[in-house]
Design a protein around this motif. Structure first.
Motif, PDB file in Angstrom:
ATOM      1  N   LYS A 118       0.824  -1.205   0.000  1.00 40.08           N
ATOM      2  CA  LYS A 118       0.000   0.000   0.000  1.00 40.08           C
ATOM      3  C   LYS A 118       0.861   1.259   0.000  1.00 40.08           C
ATOM      4  CE  LYS A 118      -3.959  -2.093   2.304  1.00 40.08           C
ATOM      5  NZ  LYS A 118      -4.812  -2.079   3.487  1.00 40.08           N
ATOM      6  N   SER A 121       1.213   2.260  -3.524  1.00 38.55           N
ATOM      7  CA  SER A 121      -0.025   2.892  -3.981  1.00 38.55           C
ATOM      8  C   SER A 121      -0.119   4.331  -3.495  1.00 38.55           C
ATOM      9  CB  SER A 121      -1.243   2.107  -3.478  1.00 38.55           C
ATOM     10  OG  SER A 121      -1.287   0.834  -4.083  1.00 38.55           O
ATOM     11  N   GLY A 128      -2.607   3.839  -7.145  1.00 36.18           N
ATOM     12  CA  GLY A 128      -2.731   2.406  -6.860  1.00 36.18           C
ATOM     13  C   GLY A 128      -4.060   2.048  -6.217  1.00 36.18           C
TER      14      GLY A 128
END
Length: 170
Positions: A118, A121, A128
């Motif tokens: 993450k 992202s 993302g």
């Protein structure tokens, strides 16, 4: 529709962020009370930077608190998503779960990879995360990296029951 959509995932994230924010606040208060009322003595590292003034000590403590929060957040997501629940509290509230490519619960390692992915992202201007709205199986970049899917729990259970019923009749 088996895969959880963008807005459902956003709402789950908001719920989880509120929970983690509360946890971080409690951890910060506990840390503050320990520092205020404890028998605090500067560590050797803090002693060496005392000449830099209070801002250096504040920066070190802020970094420490940030790392503590990051670790707590990682453990929350990785433990919850690799547990029997297969979801965080926010996802459970919305009836969605995280599974691997075989619709099984994630290992702790895969859930950890999903969490740390993450960061990628986030670094790329949240693109993302936005990808969720445009991929066929509603996967964000971190899902593609970790080979995971966020699915509707009831629909998955229905499909799995249907498959096991069909297999039993043969």
């Amino acid at each position: 529709m088996l895969y959880a959509g963008f807005w459902k995932r956003v709402l789950a994230h908001i719920i989880d962020s509120l929970i983690l924010g509360f946890v971080f606040m409690i951890m910060g208060l506990i840390w503050g009370v320990i520092q205020l009322f404890g028998n605090w003595m500067p560590s050797p590292a803090e002693t060496s930077i005392l000449t830099d003034g209070p801002s250096a000590i504040f920066t070190m403590r802020l970094l420490g608190q940030t790392l503590l929060n990051l670790g707590a957040s990682w453990l929350y997501y990785a433990i919850m998503e690799s547990s029997k629940c297969r979801a965080t509290v926010g996802k459970l509230a919305l009836g969605i779960i995280v599974v691997d490519e075989f619709n099984q619960k994630l290992s702790f390692g895969r859930a950890s990879a999903r969490y740390w992915s993450k960061l990628i992202s986030s670094i790329i201007l949240m693109i993302g995360f936005i990808m969720t709205a445009f991929t066929a199986k509603k996967q964000a970049l971190h899902d593609l990296i970790a080979h995971t899917y966020v699915v509707d729990k009831r629909e998955l259970n229905y499909i799995l029951q249907k498959q096991s019923g069909r297999g039993a009749g043969m």
